[in-house]
Structure formats: structure tokens, C-alpha cells
Design a protein around this motif. Structure first.
Motif, PDB file in Angstrom:
ATOM      1  N   LEU A 437       0.853  -1.191   0.000  1.00 20.19           N
ATOM      2  CA  LEU A 437       0.000   0.000   0.000  1.00 20.19           C
ATOM      3  C   LEU A 437       0.884   1.236   0.000  1.00 20.19           C
ATOM      4  CD1 LEU A 437      -2.897   1.350   0.486  1.00 20.19           C
ATOM      5  CD2 LEU A 437      -2.247   1.351   2.911  1.00 20.19           C
ATOM      6  N   ASP A 438       0.553   2.198  -0.834  1.00 17.19           N
ATOM      7  CA  ASP A 438       1.278   3.469  -0.844  1.00 17.19           C
ATOM      8  C   ASP A 438       0.413   4.650  -0.448  1.00 17.19           C
ATOM      9  OD1 ASP A 438       4.201   4.140  -2.129  1.00 17.19           O
ATOM     10  OD2 ASP A 438       3.552   2.114  -2.625  1.00 17.19           O
ATOM     11  N   ASN A 439      -0.903   4.528  -0.636  1.00 17.28           N
ATOM     12  CA  ASN A 439      -1.743   5.709  -0.481  1.00 17.28           C
ATOM     13  C   ASN A 439      -3.095   5.353   0.121  1.00 17.28           C
ATOM     14  OD1 ASN A 439       0.014   7.563  -2.247  1.00 17.28           O
ATOM     15  ND2 ASN A 439      -0.355   5.792  -3.556  1.00 17.28           N
ATOM     16  N   ILE A 440      -3.564   6.234   0.982  1.00 18.77           N
ATOM     17  CA  ILE A 440      -4.905   6.137   1.552  1.00 18.77           C
ATOM     18  C   ILE A 440      -5.635   7.425   1.187  1.00 18.77           C
ATOM     19  CG2 ILE A 440      -4.287   7.134   3.796  1.00 18.77           C
ATOM     20  CD1 ILE A 440      -6.610   4.116   3.382  1.00 18.77           C
ATOM     21  N   VAL A 441      -6.941   7.324   0.999  1.00 23.11           N
ATOM     22  CA  VAL A 441      -7.704   8.462   0.491  1.00 23.11           C
ATOM     23  C   VAL A 441      -8.825   8.834   1.458  1.00 23.11           C
ATOM     24  CG1 VAL A 441      -9.075   9.352  -1.426  1.00 23.11           C
ATOM     25  CG2 VAL A 441      -7.213   7.731  -1.868  1.00 23.11           C
ATOM     26  N   GLN A 442      -8.896  10.110   1.774  1.00 18.51           N
ATOM     27  CA  GLN A 442     -10.028  10.632   2.532  1.00 18.51           C
ATOM     28  C   GLN A 442     -10.978  11.317   1.572  1.00 18.51           C
ATOM     29  OE1 GLN A 442     -11.096  10.322   5.856  1.00 18.51           O
ATOM     30  NE2 GLN A 442     -12.896  11.143   4.801  1.00 18.51           N
ATOM     31  N   ASP A 443     -12.113  10.679   1.335  1.00 16.81           N
ATOM     32  CA  ASP A 443     -13.126  11.238   0.446  1.00 16.81           C
ATOM     33  C   ASP A 443     -13.900  12.332   1.187  1.00 16.81           C
ATOM     34  OD1 ASP A 443     -14.755  11.643  -1.730  1.00 16.81           O
ATOM     35  OD2 ASP A 443     -15.452   9.592  -1.896  1.00 16.81           O
ATOM     36  N   TRP A 444     -14.939  12.819   0.574  1.00 16.56           N
ATOM     37  CA  TRP A 444     -15.696  13.998   0.991  1.00 16.56           C
ATOM     38  C   TRP A 444     -16.343  13.853   2.369  1.00 16.56           C
ATOM     39  CZ3 TRP A 444     -21.421  14.355   0.188  1.00 16.56           C
ATOM     40  CH2 TRP A 444     -22.000  13.076   0.158  1.00 16.56           C
ATOM     41  N   SER A 445     -16.945  14.933   2.817  1.00 15.64           N
ATOM     42  CA  SER A 445     -17.777  14.991   4.025  1.00 15.64           C
ATOM     43  C   SER A 445     -17.000  14.704   5.303  1.00 15.64           C
ATOM     44  CB  SER A 445     -18.967  14.027   3.893  1.00 15.64           C
ATOM     45  OG  SER A 445     -20.135  14.603   4.426  1.00 15.64           O
ATOM     46  N   TYR A 446     -15.734  15.059   5.324  1.00 18.05           N
ATOM     47  CA  TYR A 446     -14.975  15.026   6.571  1.00 18.05           C
ATOM     48  C   TYR A 446     -15.233  16.305   7.374  1.00 18.05           C
ATOM     49  CZ  TYR A 446     -11.875  17.591   3.379  1.00 18.05           C
ATOM     50  OH  TYR A 446     -11.371  18.469   2.447  1.00 18.05           O
ATOM     51  N   TRP A 447     -15.917  17.261   6.774  1.00 13.14           N
ATOM     52  CA  TRP A 447     -16.293  18.503   7.424  1.00 13.14           C
ATOM     53  C   TRP A 447     -17.625  18.354   8.156  1.00 13.14           C
ATOM     54  CZ3 TRP A 447     -15.367  18.028   2.082  1.00 13.14           C
ATOM     55  CH2 TRP A 447     -16.491  17.736   1.307  1.00 13.14           C
ATOM     56  N   LYS A 448     -17.992  19.349   8.937  1.00 18.19           N
ATOM     57  CA  LYS A 448     -19.321  19.365   9.560  1.00 18.19           C
ATOM     58  C   LYS A 448     -20.375  19.464   8.466  1.00 18.19           C
ATOM     59  CE  LYS A 448     -17.858  21.445  13.936  1.00 18.19           C
ATOM     60  NZ  LYS A 448     -17.958  22.621  14.832  1.00 18.19           N
ATOM     61  N   GLU A 449     -21.550  18.916   8.754  1.00 19.35           N
ATOM     62  CA  GLU A 449     -22.569  18.780   7.718  1.00 19.35           C
ATOM     63  C   GLU A 449     -22.854  20.084   6.991  1.00 19.35           C
ATOM     64  OE1 GLU A 449     -26.333  16.372   8.265  1.00 19.35           O
ATOM     65  OE2 GLU A 449     -27.204  18.383   8.024  1.00 19.35           O
ATOM     66  N   ASP A 450     -22.898  21.183   7.691  1.00 18.91           N
ATOM     67  CA  ASP A 450     -23.286  22.449   7.069  1.00 18.91           C
ATOM     68  C   ASP A 450     -22.084  23.306   6.670  1.00 18.91           C
ATOM     69  OD1 ASP A 450     -22.379  23.152   9.573  1.00 18.91           O
ATOM     70  OD2 ASP A 450     -24.131  24.351  10.126  1.00 18.91           O
ATOM     71  N   GLN A 451     -20.905  22.684   6.544  1.00 19.78           N
ATOM     72  CA  GLN A 451     -19.678  23.454   6.300  1.00 19.78           C
ATOM     73  C   GLN A 451     -18.944  23.034   5.020  1.00 19.78           C
ATOM     74  OE1 GLN A 451     -18.253  26.105   8.379  1.00 19.78           O
ATOM     75  NE2 GLN A 451     -20.436  26.061   8.872  1.00 19.78           N
TER      76      GLN A 451
END
Length: 951
Positions: A437-451
Motif C-alpha cells: 500500500l502506498d496511499n490512503i484516500v479521505q473522500d468527501w464529508s470530513y467537514w461538519k454537515e453544514d460546512q
């Protein structure tokens, strides 16, 4: 990088103050010729200009007015003219430009251009079929033109490129290709011909290619119900059986539920959820011949004409995809028709339209037709082969960088890791299981719902994002994060952009809400504005890059401000742009958006190679450190099959880095609604296994998708053949890293292409022109993905004029024939071209875990072979300054000798001494692929040339 400024004829009256002999008006320029047409008809250009860019590239420009527009090109770089000793001559009514590679003729009276090779063979000829080239159009307050240019072509010519289109077509001949940016459609207006030339159509608006006649609604055919009643098909709208409602039946002459705005056209009181619709009856045409049909659809759809099933597919309800099919119809004959549609959701999309047979006089014509432009501009690019054509494209639009070495390893992703602990747990599990493994990905919506748009982590789910990034790095992995050009109304970032007038406001004014929670109003920033691009980079730099984020995932970069809105509404949602109307610049948003990130990061940290993954593309995108993935596709075998020609045409468009969601993005209900049945679970495992096998040999190797989770250990247990096959190919990818990273270097230094349609290497073999489900991975490996459920064989073609070795067992056979290759569950058919050298490195857990001190060279005899090993500093741009090294490796068939040539170049940290172990495979002496195989020869290498004879 500066953008080329097109010549502005400010003194055009002075320029044409004289007449050439014979009454022709033209002016020889320092780099070409300018022609004033004698009697232009309405819609014709007044001036045509030819410019010699290089010996193999000619720019053709035309304008309907007294001046060429000074509007700059977004695709083509400034000052791309190469050194060329071209010559000009006048031959009667024809003006001729000769270069070392081309002869180009332009009619002094008509302005029509023809292209010939140096031997006088006609390559391409303009032919506008009597149609207007320029049609005035009003765009808001702007006056512009619709543009059309047609060309006469050879009857056997095949056409490729144009970006990524997922209809399953490889050769576009005879079809219409819609160049409109959309989720899973990536537009690159660069056409490539099997005759070794390309056309870069330098226009930013929505464009059609090929047969550019408008598609017609079904009502243009004579339609009959299933009871033979004329006027329309019998449409039956059956309700969900649980409702007990009687179906609605009516006669319909059109099927058009393509966009959000069309949902109101369903029968009053009809609910799509759980429903089933059928259209039945007869079609009658007033023409005989091949009719082509185009269908955007979601849900489950089947189409029969004359009782022949022509389409059977599923696509997620919220994201329709385009299909095309054809059927022979006879004039005056009634052909049975049936279509069945299960929308598979509460909102779903479907439309059907057709094109009548191509008129006889147009059979050997192609055309480009664009919605808007102030001038017509295209580049003719010639090459000795298709690599030369791609090289010409990159000469015009910019080199593709060497991607960081870690980017060529395996990427694990999921929609989405909802917490910091979820993401870190995956990295830990890969390391624990010793799966590379070389890479891990953080997809969307790591922010607060309204941000959305804040680029800030929700601290309740990600309490220490800085610590998360540090731990990922401590595990010798990189992290990519999703950022969108989207902002919720009222958040701080929105206010900052809004204060400077850098936001599109139509969606705000219309108060359009998205699908998150209660629904939030949002818009996108104007990426055409230099200050907008700078502000976007500053935002993600301060919030994310300074935290140590390694790579950028640019989602919805079409831009997708409102999914499934009509095209007219989509243009309104991004209107106006900083440069002008959205109609003129619709397709170029992705280019400008990624330009800002690339230039921003290089300005902030010149030593760190940029890596961007974006959902769209455009001409020139490759110069911005960007790769493209194929969008939110469906998790089906049929959809997997469509990915292969989509990626191959993308590669032929000049953009070398492409990837697909291994396993597909969105799944059918049988996979994610409650526990899977044993049958569904095994089908899911097989689908992922086959997709992982294929994905191993795409330029970027990346798994992603919605639930079920996509990590190999979540797909199947260790003792399952799915798990074992996926891990086998993962490790094979890493063993091949000396080969793969060398290909990556060749992309920049030699304008190479990694994922190669067969027409690139075997273009003289006419059998390959339409093959879109096999390809070369680099110069040596023939990849044959398996995309049929329960398949244990794969029918494939071995290209002619060479022999082929089975990679796994080393057996040899001649090419030029179809074979039925073994394709057991665990293995995809892979062949090595005769006369190849494949370098294999050590077993790795990540790409830079250890240097390749020992490389095993599999030498496949039968023909001479060569390979150039490339190395550099892996993560910086010093290769642009000459800090890289190459080692030429050759095999001479007549002498049976292998030579490790003198190393060229050097860089900091270079490995100066290494061992090459040679395994010699011959047509009469098969050897299986074994990483620990006893070598036939061993070479201790320290940079000087060494040769040895093989037995």
C-alpha cells in the motif's frame, strides 16, 4: 505558463493594400500564409491563416470578420513554434507550404485546406459540405458564432481519442461523439486517426464530432402502438405491486425524461419507486439503412428491435450514463419495438433518440461542430506513428510530468472513511497483513454537515487530523484528500469569495438545495478568474497542505453545480465566467481549476511533485500534474467492460494518467441492502477480483466505491481465491515497479503512453482497429481483462508479425490469430511480446521501501529487444533540471547476447552498484514467471557497459 496569443490583425486594411498576380489576395508571413477570400458567401470565413508550428504541426485559423479575435487559447501554450525550414510556393489557384514532413495546400479563392505527407499522399482534406462554417449567435450580451468544419477522410480510416466516453465504442467511425463535460464523461478535443495524424480542435464550448447532425426524437419516425394504432408507442406505467393500483396506459410519441426538469412529464400521480414502464409497438422509417440510437439512462433498461435484445444495462438511479446502439431499418417496414424500464429509485432518468442513416455523400466525411467561438482554430498534427501524434499534442499543450513514485503504487479508498480511526485502521491492517500500500484516500464529508467548502475537519469525528496525517506518514504511506470547488452559502470561505465577486450566483439566487441532510444552498467559485484560483489554493494550502496532505482529489470538476440539470441550465449556473459567457467556456473549467492548484503548490513548495486526481479533463490538463478517474460508475461486469475502451481513448487523447474505481462506485441493491445472499456475495467477489486484475495494469492502481467496503480483506477472507488473486496482482504490480516507473519517466522524457491501444503498436494490422478490450501496458505486456461473469476462457486476438509468450508459464505462440485463452477465476490472460525485456524488482510493501539492488531481467527471445531503465529522485522536480539516470538494456537475437549499457546521467542518492539476474525465455524453451527463479546469467553492474552471451 503563458498562454499563446493568437495573431490580431489590427492593420488588416493595410495588410491587403495590394493584390497578388491573378487577383488572388494573400500575404506570406514569417511563419505561414494569410489568405483573404475573394467572394465569401454568408457564413464563410473572410480570412484563413496557416501557421507552421513545427515540421509536423500546422495551425489553421479562420475568422468571419475583419480581425482575428485576440482571445487566447486555454489549451495551447505560447511560443510552441519549433525550428523549421519551410518553403512557400504558388501553384495556380493553390498556395503550398512544404515542410520536412508535410505538404499543405490552401485554395487561394476558397480557403479550403488539404494535408499531404512528404511523398504527396493525401492525409486529410477540408470539406464543409456546403454548410456554413460560421453562424451568428447571441450569448447574453455577447455576439459570437456557432462553428462547423467538415473533412473528407478515407473509407477505411478509424478515429479515436476525444477524451473519455463510456458508450463502449473504441473506433468512433460513423458515430456522433458528444463533447460535453459530465460525471463519467471527460472531454479532450483531440482526435486521433489510424492514418497517424491528429486534430486538436481548439475550442472551449460544447462540441459534437463525427456525424454532427442533430439527434431526432422518436416522433420523427412513424410510430404505432402494439395494437397497430398509428401516432405513438403503447406506454404502460405499472405501479409498485404493493400499491394495488391499475397501470396507466397511454400512447406516446417521445421518450424524454433526461433531466431534472423532465420529471414532471411522467403521468400525473405516477410514482417511480417500485414502478415498471414498458413501451411497445412498431417503428417505421422513411429511410433504409443503419439507424443509430442514443440513450441516456439510469435504473434497469432493456431495448429490443425486431425481437433482438440491443441493450441490457443497469446504472444507478441518480447518475444516468449514455448508451448507443444501432439497428437496420427498412423504408416503409414496421419493425417491432419494445423497451422495458425499472427506474430503481424515486428519481430516475431516461431518453431515447435516433439518427437516420448517414447520407451516401457523407459516408466518408467527419466534422466538428461547436456551440460558440469568435474564430475557428485547429491544429493538424502528423506523426510517423501514433506516439509521434501524441508527442505533437504534448508539444502544443505541455509535457506530462513524471508522477511521484508513490503515486504508481496501490491506492486504497472508500466512499468514505467517516472517522479518523476508520482511516488509520485501514492503513494499520494493510501493514499488519503485509499487503503493499502506498496511499490512503479521505473522500468527501470530513467537514461538519453544514460546512461544505470550509476544508476543515469535523473535530467530533476527526479529533486530531494533524496527528492522523503524521501516523499515515509514519506507516510509510501518503494521504490524498477530496476538495470540491463548492461552497455552502454563508460559511466563512463563501463570504471571502463572495466579497470579491468570485462566485457563480445563479444557484444562490435560485436557492437550489443539495441532497445533504435538510439540503443546503451552494455554488462554485469562478476558476477562470486568476484571483479565484489563487484564493482557492490559499484556502486548501492553509487548511490542508500545511498539515501535510500529499495529494488532491478534485471532485465534480465538470463543474457539477447541479447534477442532472439540463445542459442549458448547467450553462446558466456558471454564467458569466471571468473570461466571458459560459457557452464559450463550458468545457474548460476543469483545466483552469487544476491550473490554480498546480501553480499554487509549485509556488508554495517547488520541491514537492503535485498529484491531482480529477473527475474531468480537457486539452492541456496533463501539464498540471493531474490524472483523471472515470467517475461514479456502476458496479457491474457490463460497466467494467465499458471502462476499457474509455481508458484507451483517453490515453490516445494525449493524457497518460487515468484510473477507474476498481469494483465500480455504486452498487445494486442485492449487494448493499441487508446481508448478501450467498449467490450475491460470490458474484460481488468475482466482480471485484476481475476488476482488480484489470486495474493492476491501468496507469494508476486504485480501489474505491460505496458500501460494501472495498479493502481486500472486507471483500473475502484470506483462504478465498478472490483474496488470493487480488493480493497476487497487487504484489505483481510492485514487483514490476522498475518497469512501471521507467514508463512513467518515459511519459515526460519521450512523450510515451503507458496504457496503449493495440492500434498504437500494431497499426498495420487492420484486425486491431476496432479492438477496445485488449491493450499493451508499456511496450511488452498484452493485457486482456475478463469482464464476463463466470468466465473461465477469454477470446482474444494476438497481433500479427510477432510471437507471444504466456507470462505465467512462458509458453510461446505466433500472433495474427484469435485464440481462446484460459482465464481461470484467479488469473487474467497476460502475454509478453516476443523481443521484450521485463525488469522485476524486490518484493515491496511500498514503492520506496528499498532500492532495487537486484533486478531480475526476463529476456523474451525470438527478436531483438530493448528497454531503458529510468530512475530519479522520486518525489521532486529535479528531473526537469537533468537529475535522472537511464540504463539502456538490449538483447541481440542473432548473437544471443544481453548488454547492460553505460548509465547516462546521475542524481542525488543514486544507486551506483546493483546486480542484474537474467532469465532467458525462448520460443522453444518456456520458463514460468518465478521471482526466485535460478538465473541463466548474473551481471554485477556499476555503471559501465557489460555484455554476456546467453545459452
Amino acid at each position: 505558463m503563458k498562454i499563446r496569443n493568437t495573431l490580431c490583425l489590427a492593420l488588416v486594411a493595410t495588410l491587403f493594400s495590394f493584390q497578388q498576380p491573378g487577383g488572388k489576395k494573400y500575404q506570406k508571413l514569417k511563419d505561414g500564409v494569410l489568405v483573404k477570400l475573394e467572394k465569401p458567401a454568408s457564413g464563410d470565413p473572410q480570412y484563413v491563416k496557416l501557421r507552421v508550428v513545427t515540421d509536423n504541426i500546422i495551425q489553421v485559423s479562420a475568422t468571419p470578420v475583419e480581425k482575428f479575435s485576440p482571445e487566447p487559447s486555454l489549451m495551447v501554450l505560447e511560443n510552441q513554434r519549433g525550428k523549421t525550414d519551410w518553403k512557400f510556393q504558388e501553384k495556380g489557384e493553390t498556395l503550398v507550404l512544404n515542410t520536412k514532413d508535410l505538404r499543405v495546400e490552401v485554395g487561394a479563392a476558397t480557403g479550403a485546406v488539404s494535408f499531404f505527407d512528404k511523398n504527396g499522399k493525401l492525409l486529410l482534406q477540408e470539406s464543409n459540405q456546403g454548410r456554413q462554417a460560421f453562424t451568428p449567435v447571441t450569448l447574453g450580451q455577447e455576439q459570437s458564432y456557432r462553428l462547423q468544419k467538415a473533412f473528407a477522410v478515407d473509407k477505411d480510416e478509424a478515429f479515436y481519442g476525444l477524451g473519455q466516453h463510456q458508450t463502449g465504442l473504441m473506433n468512433y467511425r460513423g458515430w456522433q461523439i458528444d463533447l460535453t463535460q459530465y460525471n463519467s464523461v471527460a472531454v479532450v478535443p483531440f482526435l486521433v486517426s489510424s492514418k497517424n495524424y491528429g486534430i486538436l480542435w481548439d475550442n472551449n464550448s460544447i462540441t459534437k464530432f463525427g456525424d454532427v447532425r442533430p439527434y431526432q426524437p422518436l416522433s420523427k419516425l412513424r410510430l404505432y402502438g402494439k395494437d397497430q394504432k398509428p401516432g405513438g408507442l403503447t406506454a404502460t406505467y405499472a405501479f409498485d405491486k404493493k400499491t394495488g393500483k391499475t397501470p396507466i396506459t397511454r400512447q406516446e410519441s417521445e421518450i424524454s425524461y433526461e433531466f431534472l426538469q423532465d420529471q414532471k412529464r411522467f403521468p400525473a400521480g405516477y410514482a417511480l419507486e417500485g414502478g415498471l414502464m414498458t413501451w411497445e409497438g412498431f417503428l417505421e422509417s422513411d429511410a433504409t439503412g443503419e439507424h443509430r440510437f442514443e440513450m441516456p439512462s439510469s435504473g434497469y433498461v432493456k431495448v429490443w428491435i425486431d425481437n433482438k435484445l440491443l441493450l441490457d444495462r443497469w446504472r444507478e438511479a441518480w447518475n444516468p450514463g449514455l448508451s448507443v446502439f444501432k439497428a437496420p431499418l427498412q423504408k416503409g417496414k414496421k419493425h417491432t419495438f419494445k423497451m422495458e424500464w425499472n427506474p430503481d429509485g424515486g428519481v430516475s432518468y431516461l431518453a431515447l433518440r435516433y439518427l437516420s442513416p448517414i447520407p451516401a455523400q457523407d459516408q466518408n466525411k467527419i466534422a466538428f461542430a461547436s456551440e460558440a467561438g469568435d474564430k475557428m482554430d485547429y491544429y493538424f498534427v502528423y506523426g510517423q506513428n501514433l506516439d509521434g501524434v501524441v508527442g505533437g499534442y504534448r508539444h502544443l499543450t505541455g509535457a506530462a510530468q513524471v508522477m511521484p513514485k508513490w503515486a504508481m503504487g496501490f491506492w486504497q479508498s472508500r466512499e468514505r472513511y467517516k472517522t479518523q480511526e476508520e482511516l488509520l485502521g485501514v492503513v494499520r491492517e494493510f501493514r499488519k497483513r503485509q499487503i503493499p500500500l502506498d496511499n490512503i484516500v479521505q473522500d468527501w464529508s470530513y467537514w461538519k454537515e453544514d460546512q461544505w467548502g470550509s476544508q476543515e475537519f469535523d473535530e467530533t469525528r476527526f479529533p486530531d487530523p494533524q496527528g492522523m496525517v503524521k501516523e499515515v506518514h509514519a506507516h510509510n504511506a501518503k494521504i490524498m484528500i477530496s476538495t470540491w470547488p463548492k461552497f455552502y452559502e454563508g460559511i466563512d470561505a463563501y463570504k471571502q469569495f463572495d466579497q470579491k465577486g468570485l462566485l457563480y450566483k445563479t444557484s444562490i439566487n435560485e436557492q437550489i438545495r443539495d441532497w445533504i441532510g435538510k439540503g443546503y444552498v451552494s455554488t462554485f467559485y469562478d476558476a477562470f478568474h486568476p484571483e479565484g484560483r489563487n484564493m482557492f489554493w490559499d484556502l486548501i494550502n492553509q487548511k490542508l497542505y500545511k498539515m501535510g496532505i500529499d495529494a488532491w482529489w478534485q471532485d465534480a470538476s465538470e463543474p457539477d453545480i447541479l447534477s442532472n440539470s439540463s445542459i442549458a441550465h448547467r450553462k446558466a449556473l456558471m454564467n458569466p465566467t471571468y473570461l466571458g459567457s459560459a457557452e464559450k467556456y463550458f468545457n474548460a473549467y476543469v483545466l483552469q481549476h487544476n491550473k490554480g492548484i498546480y501553480e499554487g503548490q509549485r509556488g508554495t513548495n517547488p520541491n514537492d511533485r503535485v498529484f491531482i486526481l480529477t473527475r474531468s479533463a480537457f486539452g492541456g490538463l496533463q501539464r498540471y500534474g493531474a490524472a483523471t478517474w472515470s467517475g461514479d460508475i456502476a458496479s457491474t461486469f457490463e460497466e467494467m467492460g465499458r471502462q476499457i475502451p474509455a481508458g484507451l481513448n483517453f490515453s490516445l487523447s494525449g493524457l497518460p494518467y487515468w484510473t477507474t474505481d476498481i469494483g465500480g462506485f455504486f452498487v445494486e441493491n442485492k449487494y448493499d441492502r441487508g446481508p448478501m445472499t450467498p449467490e450475491a456475495q460470490e458474484e460481488w467477489r468475482e466482480l471485484n477480483t476481475r476488476w482488480y486484475q484489470y486495474g493492476t495494469f491501468t496507469p494508476l492502481y486504485r480501489a474505491h466505491g460505496q458500501y460494501p467496503f472495498r479493502e481486500v480483506y472486507n471483500i473475502a477472507p484470506e483462504n478465498h481465491k478472490a483474496y488470493q488473486s487480488i493480493v497476487y496482482y497487487n504484489k505483481l504490480r510492485y514487483r514490476l515497479m522498475p518497469y512501471i516507473y521507467s514508463l512513467t519517466g518515459q511519459v515526460y522524457h519521450q512523450n510515451a503512453t503507458i496504457m496503449r491501444p493495440l492500434v498504437m503498436d500494431f497499426g498495420t494490422d487492420k484486425n486491431v482497429l476496432n479492438i477496445g478490450d485488449q491493450f499493451m501496458f508499456g511496450p511488452s505486456l498484452l493485457v486482456n481483462p475478463v469482464y464476463a461473469k463466470n468466465a473461465t476462457k477469454r477470446r482474444l486476438y494476438l497481433p500479427a508479425n510477432t510471437g507471444w509468450y504466456n507470462l505465467y508459464d512462458g509458453t510461446y505462440q505466433q500472433g495474427g490469430r484469435q485464440i481462446e485463452a484460459d482465464a481461470p477465476y484467479e488469473r487474467m490472460p497476460l502475454f509478453v511480446k516476443e523481443g521484450s525485456i521485463l525488469p522485476f524488482g524486490p518484493e515491496l510493501q511500498y514503492t520506496t521501501e528499498k532500492p532495487a539492488e537486484t533486478i531480475t531481467l526476463y529476456v523474451y527471445g525470438g527478436k531483438d529487444a530493448s528497454f531503458e531503465l529510468y530512475e530519479d529522485e522520486n518525489t521532486n522536480y529535479n528531473y526537469e533540471k537533468g537529475k535522472f539516470a537511464t540504463i539502456p538494456i538490449t538483447y541481440n537475437e542473432a548473437k544471443k547476447t544481453v548488454t547492460i549499457g553505460k548509465r547516462q546521467g546521475e542524481f542525488d542518492g543514486m544507486l551506483r552498484n546493483r546486480t542484474f539476474q537474467v532469465v532467458y525465455v525462448q520460443p522453444t524453451k518456456a520458463k514460468p514467471l518465478q521471482y526466485d527463479a535460478k538465473p541463466d546469467a548474473t551481471i554485477a553492474y556499476s555503471g559501465s557497459e557489460k555484455s554476456l552471451k546467453l545459452n
